[in-house]
Design a protein around this motif. Structure first.
Motif, short mmCIF file in Angstrom:
data_model
loop_
_atom_site.label_atom_id
_atom_site.label_comp_id
_atom_site.label_asym_id
_atom_site.label_seq_id
_atom_site.Cartn_x
_atom_site.Cartn_y
_atom_site.Cartn_z
N UNK A 108 0.83 -1.21 0.00
CA UNK A 108 0.00 0.00 0.00
C UNK A 108 0.86 1.26 0.00
N UNK A 109 1.93 1.27 0.81
CA UNK A 109 2.83 2.42 0.84
C UNK A 109 3.46 2.65 -0.53
N UNK A 110 3.77 1.58 -1.23
CA UNK A 110 4.39 1.69 -2.54
C UNK A 110 3.43 2.33 -3.54
N UNK A 111 2.16 1.96 -3.48
CA UNK A 111 1.16 2.56 -4.37
C UNK A 111 0.99 4.04 -4.08
N UNK A 112 0.93 4.38 -2.80
CA UNK A 112 0.76 5.80 -2.43
C UNK A 112 1.98 6.60 -2.87
N UNK A 113 3.16 6.08 -2.60
CA UNK A 113 4.39 6.78 -3.01
C UNK A 113 4.45 6.94 -4.52
N UNK A 114 4.02 5.92 -5.26
CA UNK A 114 4.01 5.99 -6.72
C UNK A 114 3.08 7.11 -7.20
N UNK A 115 1.95 7.25 -6.54
CA UNK A 115 1.03 8.32 -6.90
C UNK A 115 1.65 9.69 -6.63
N UNK A 116 2.30 9.82 -5.47
CA UNK A 116 2.93 11.10 -5.13
C UNK A 116 4.00 11.45 -6.16
N UNK A 117 4.84 10.47 -6.52
CA UNK A 117 5.88 10.73 -7.50
C UNK A 117 5.31 11.08 -8.87
N UNK A 118 4.09 10.59 -9.15
CA UNK A 118 3.46 10.85 -10.44
C UNK A 118 2.57 12.08 -10.42
N UNK A 119 2.53 12.78 -9.27
CA UNK A 119 1.72 14.00 -9.18
C UNK A 119 0.24 13.74 -9.05
N UNK A 120 -0.13 12.55 -8.57
CA UNK A 120 -1.53 12.18 -8.41
C UNK A 120 -1.93 12.32 -6.95
#
Length: 292
Positions: free
Chosen positions: A72-84
């Motif tokens: 779950x942390x990986x998905x959230x971090x991926x969103x943050x890095x993608x500007x989502x």
């Protein structure tokens, strides 16, 4: 890539985000290294103190349950890095989460996923680690603040029925506590981990990898030492120091940790474990490269 935000519900559709783990949980014994542990974890070291406990029916969340938090942390971090935009309240396809953390996708895997989410919810943590997040107020929390798992037909998941039939065809929802979510959004409080970490079956081996990842410098010479008695206390194991030492020596001999090699030897009269960044082993995948 993680997908969209609907109100305060973050919806993820990815199965291959770059993996991220929480620094504090890598360093301190917040998790059980054995399954079905009911004995509370109490740990004091210098300025750090923590207590972890759970109802006997559920047991304390384990280092294998923590794979869910990494996912779950990986998905959230991926969103943050993608500007989502993201949210601590997250909707996901259980199939995708199982693939993210290297699990199978059969009926047993979905039942175990639901059971792990329950343990994460029922485990209570009291700690002064990152007390600033509570503005100086003691505030107990669970690794999962809330969850919603849809069920098939009329089956209802209850604490009395751990074999209730979770429905993997519909999205599941998990809400992370502020303690965890704040660490992810700050970014400096998370670290990349190797996908092969999920292949480690020993709880002690997993804990040693996570501690190495937190402690060993990335730059040369990439070495860090711990006394065996320090590790025994720091990992919160229930076995004797002698049994723990034997387990660590066996792990060192197998040399199965991703990224690191460990050596056990006498040093200054103490049994010492040396963690070495092994650049001969496969490195963590570059961003966007996923190991199926």
């Amino acid at each position: 890539m993680a997908s969209i935000n609907q109100g305060d519900l973050f919806v993820s559709t990815s199965i291959e985000p770059p993996l991220r783990d929480n620094r504090d949980a890598m360093e301190h014994p917040f998790l059980s290294l054995q399954k079905r542990r009911t004995k509370p974890i109490s740990y004091v070291n210098d300025k750090v103190r923590l207590d972890v406990y759970a109802p006997e029916k559920f047991g304390i969340a384990t280092i294998w349950d923590w794979d869910i938090i990494i996912g779950l942390a990986s998905h959230i971090n991926d969103a943050i890095e993608s500007g989502i935009p993201s949210s601590p309240r997250m909707s996901f396809a259980p199939y995708n989460l199982l693939k993210t953390i290297g699990r199978g996708t059969g009926g047993k895997d979905y039942r175990e996923l639901a059971a792990a989410i329950r343990r994460l919810r029922m485990t209570t943590v009291i700690t002064n680690v990152r007390a600033e997040d509570g503005a100086g107020t003691e505030r107990p929390f669970s690794w999962v603040s809330d969850y919603a798992i849809p069920t098939r037909y009329t089956t209802v998941l209850t604490p009395e029925d751990h074999q209730g039939e979770a429905d993997p065809t519909r999205p599941w929802i998990v809400e992370l506590p502020p303690w965890l979510y704040n660490a992810i959004t700050r970014r400096r409080d998370i670290l990349a981990v190797h996908p092969s970490y999920f292949d480690l079956t020993s709880g002690i081996a997993r804990a040693l990898y996570r501690l190495a990842r937190k402690s060993v410098p990335e730059s040369q010479p990439g070495v860090w030492n711990y006394r065996i008695d320090t590790l025994h206390h720091r990992l919160g194991v229930t076995s004797s120091k002698r049994e723990f030492s034997r387990a660590v020596r066996e792990i060192a001999a197998a040399d199965a940790l991703p990224e690191y090699t460990i050596h056990v030897a006498k040093k200054d009269g103490h049994e010492t474990v040396t963690f070495i960044r092994d650049r001969g082993k496969p490195p963590r995948p570059r961003r966007g490269v996923y190991r199926p």
